[in-house]
Design a protein around this motif. Structure first.
Motif, PDB file in Angstrom:
ATOM      1  N   LYS A   1     -20.874 -11.183  12.940  1.00  0.00           N
ATOM      2  CA  LYS A   1     -20.326 -10.846  14.151  1.00  0.00           C
ATOM      3  C   LYS A   1     -19.024 -10.241  14.062  1.00  0.00           C
ATOM      4  CE  LYS A   1     -22.607 -13.991  17.240  1.00  0.00           C
ATOM      5  NZ  LYS A   1     -22.311 -15.063  18.296  1.00  0.00           N
TER       6      LYS A   1
ATOM      7  N   GLN B   1     -23.326 -16.102  10.197  1.00  0.00           N
ATOM      8  CA  GLN B   1     -23.366 -15.442  11.566  1.00  0.00           C
ATOM      9  C   GLN B   1     -21.992 -15.154  11.937  1.00  0.00           C
ATOM     10  OE1 GLN B   1     -25.617 -17.768  14.333  1.00  0.00           O
ATOM     11  NE2 GLN B   1     -25.840 -15.882  15.756  1.00  0.00           N
ATOM     12  N   ILE B   2     -21.107 -15.822  12.099  1.00  0.00           N
ATOM     13  CA  ILE B   2     -19.659 -15.655  12.638  1.00  0.00           C
ATOM     14  C   ILE B   2     -19.107 -14.244  11.738  1.00  0.00           C
ATOM     15  CG2 ILE B   2     -17.385 -16.394  12.636  1.00  0.00           C
ATOM     16  CD1 ILE B   2     -18.487 -19.123  13.096  1.00  0.00           C
TER      17      ILE B   2
END
Length: 685
Positions: A7, A3-4
């Motif tokens: 982003k 998820q990081i």
């Protein structure tokens, strides 16, 4: 974690994200170049801080141009700007590695005059790590091509683009303000480009150089006769009476000036592989009829050989950037050694085994008054005859002899050797000594080409003796500039058998040979401190030529009570007591840093610094303003360049038709002396 990563990818796929990534990558690679490719002389926390931040303002300004566009065009524009600035950085890395300085517009303007034969030099300079300066461009292209970063087609607000431009200006203003506070007069008094780069950055230096170049061009257009007043005032205050004992001892003698390419003083008496590297030069250096100088320095700037020639024959310093022979040689008025000696009955000639346009010699030599210029057009060609920058020295000096014997006497003949030139390449059949073992390719071949030069000189000297020219000639030898730059400290330390090689050592390493030999001359090793700027007044006194009202910034090296300050082109200096390198002062006698200056020392150093700044500035003023067009010494006649031709046909006919029947060949009843010239050059067998 995934998820990081998503982003980050999403953030970089915005205009802001891509822009900031490009800025960060460019900043990182610039800092890498500053710290690994240049020797900027950073001292103290403030200088380190400014060097770290200075790429940011100009990068914001340049990359910010792309923000005024949208879509694909914006990304392409940014990549093009990145590529251009990276290429400029790459070019400076290569130039700096060999010349310890940065590229200038004047230098590039004259690049056509020095571009030939550079392929091998550039190939020898490049290191694989240099190409890392293009890594950011490649990374950005790959990220876009693989769509790890996607192009943001949304409209970018113009006010945000203007905000970035405004921010860059503010940041640069702050950078400049802090730099000026740390180094007063940074943009007005510096003679060293390293200061501009370490304080303001590479891009700012480029703009600074462009503005200065434009300003200097305007100076010439605006100069008039009143501009000479400060120069004449300086001459009156600093002119030194020559040594009376030596005045005219060589009057009427032929003069041979032998230009020892890249030859440094340390080679005198230097031994390697169980033998002397330069036995012929050593023998001449120690001869009782030779005036030798062991504290004689090269004072060249970016012009290197061209600067050395300018100083030697005009007693004017080279310019802070570029080469005056290229930028001003064609149009300026000069009062050079050839013109002066022409008017005292001398035939003047220069010999160089490369193309006549190199360093713009074919035009500059006319401005200096040379009657003849024997370039590569005059010499024979053959397989293996050339290396690097022209004919190999043995072939060149033998070929030159056929024209020397035709020159009406007395003559002034300058022979420019080239084999001992970076990258110090010599084919195996001409090698007579092993390379040194420092492990530095730039350094290790140096002794091989230096020995070859010495052998070529030895053959030439034997010919002079056989023909009898040695008895009626004054022989002048000089090294034009360093052969090994200060960027090879470890190798030089090993070469000189030292534990380390400091900035002070490098300043002393700028010593080059200067010697004057003539039968009957009262010789010996002279310890006075001087440099190339002092050669012309020294030679004119030996030749008995009056030199009381000329514009020359040097002084007779044999004069008593002469100022022994040796000015370097970047504003550093050496005296018998003090040595200045950057902002550091040393005791010349022992090399120790002067950390706690006394009031007396401060006063002395301030006076020396003022003198150096003044003479460099005034010399620049004479050249950039072409001020000699407004001043003519008593009895001096300006050279009529229209009467000079260096075409082979014209020169040969002129030699044949000369009414002055004093040449060596004519005194030998028309018989050539070339059968007396012996060379072991394998190419000629």
């Amino acid at each position: 974690m995934k998820q990081i990563g998503h982003k980050i990818q999403s953030g970089l796929s915005t205009r802001w994200g891509f822009f900031l990534l490009a800025i960060a990558l460019f900043w990182l690679k610039t800092i890498y170049a500053y710290q690994t490719k240049f020797s900027l002389g950073v001292k103290g926390g403030m200088q380190a801080f400014l060097m770290t931040i200075n790429p940011i303002p100009t990068t914001l300004l340049l990359f910010g141009i792309a923000l005024f566009m949208n879509g694909r065009k914006s990304y392409i524009t940014l990549l093009i700007i990145d590529l251009i600035t990276s290429t400029w950085l790459f070019a400076n890395i290569l130039y700096y590695r060999e010349f310890s300085d940065f590229l200038t517009f004047n230098l590039m303007k004259g690049s056509g005059a020095v571009s030939n034969n550079l392929g091998k030099s550039i190939a020898g300079i490049i290191e694989y790590s240099d190409f890392l300066v293009f890594a950011d461009v490649l990374i950005l292209i790959i990220l876009l091509a693989t769509k790890l970063i996607r192009i943001d087609y949304r409209i970018f607000m113009k006010r945000n683009a203007f905000a970035i431009t405004g921010l860059s200006v503010v940041l640069f203003g702050a950078n400049l303000g802090i730099a000026e506070a740390d180094r007063s007069g940074l943009l007005t008094r510096t003679f060293d480009n390293n200061y501009i780069v370490k304080y303001l950055g590479m891009n700012a230096y480029t703009v600074y150089d462009g503005v200065k170049t434009t300003k200097n061009n305007a100076i010439k257009a605006n100069a008039d006769s009143s501009s000479m007043s400060s120069v004449l005032k300086y001459m009156k205050a600093n002119r030194v009476a020559p040594n009376v004992e030596y005045s005219g001892v060589a009057k009427g003698k032929n003069v041979f000036v032998i230009h020892l390419e890249s030859f440094q003083q340390f080679l005198i008496d230097y031994k390697w592989d169980g033998q002397e590297v330069t036995p012929n030069i050593n023998k001449l250096y120690h001869n009782q009829n030779t005036l030798s100088f062991d504290n004689f320095f090269n004072q060249v700037g970016q012009g290197k050989t061209a600067d050395a020639e300018l100083m030697l024959e005009n007693s004017l310093f080279g310019l802070p950037e570029g080469a005056a022979m290229v930028t001003q040689g064609t149009t300026n008025t000069f009062q050079a050694a050839p013109s002066i000696l022409n008017q005292h009955g001398y035939t003047t000639a220069s010999f160089h085994g490369d193309v006549p346009s190199f360093w713009n010699r074919d035009n500059t030599y006319k401005s200096w008054g040379y009657n003849y210029f024997f370039s590569s057009q005059y010499f024979k060609e053959g397989k293996g005859y050339n290396v690097g920058y022209g004919l190999k020295d043995k072939i060149f000096m033998q070929d030159s002899a056929q024209y020397i014997e035709q020159l009406p006497q007395p003559f002034y003949a300058k022979l420019i050797t080239v084999t001992n030139h970076y990258p110090y390449l010599l084919d195996k059949q001409n090698q007579s000594i092993a390379k040194t073992d420092t492990g530095d390719d730039t350094v290790d071949g140096y002794v091989q080409t230096a020995k070859y030069l010495d052998q070529a000189l030895g053959e030439f000297l034997i010919w002079l003796q056989k023909t009898g020219l040695d008895k009626n000639s004054m022989l002048v030898l000089y090294g034009d500039h360093y052969g090994i730059s200060g960027n090879h400290k470890k190798a030089v330390a090993k070469l000189l058998n030292r534990d380390k090689f400091t900035d002070f050592d490098n300043a002393q390493f700028q010593k080059v040979p200067f010697m004057v030999h003539m039968p009957g001359l009262k010789g010996g090793v002279n310890h006075t401190y001087g440099g190339e700027i002092d050669v012309l007044p020294t030679l004119l006194n030996l030749l008995g030529v009056k030199n009381e009202d000329t514009i020359q910034f040097g002084s007779d090296l044999l004069a008593p009570n002469r100022n022994q300050t040796v000015a370097f082109r970047n504003g550093d200096f050496v005296t018998p007591e003090y040595t200045k390198v950057g902002s550091t002062y040393y005791d010349t006698t022992n090399g120790k840093i002067l950390t706690h200056l006394t009031d007396v020392q401060k006063k002395q150093l301030a006076a020396i610094g003022k003198h150096v700044t003044e003479e460099l500035s005034l010399s620049d003023k004479v050249i950039t303003g072409d001020l000699l067009r407004f001043y003519t010494p008593k009895g001096f006649e300006r050279t009529d360049k229209t009467m000079i031709s260096y075409k082979v046909k014209d020169a040969k006919q002129k030699l044949k038709d000369s009414p002055n029947k004093t040449s060596l060949i004519q005194k030998n009843n028309g018989k050539s002396t070339m059968d007396l010239y012996e060379t072991d050059a394998p190419e000629l067998k």
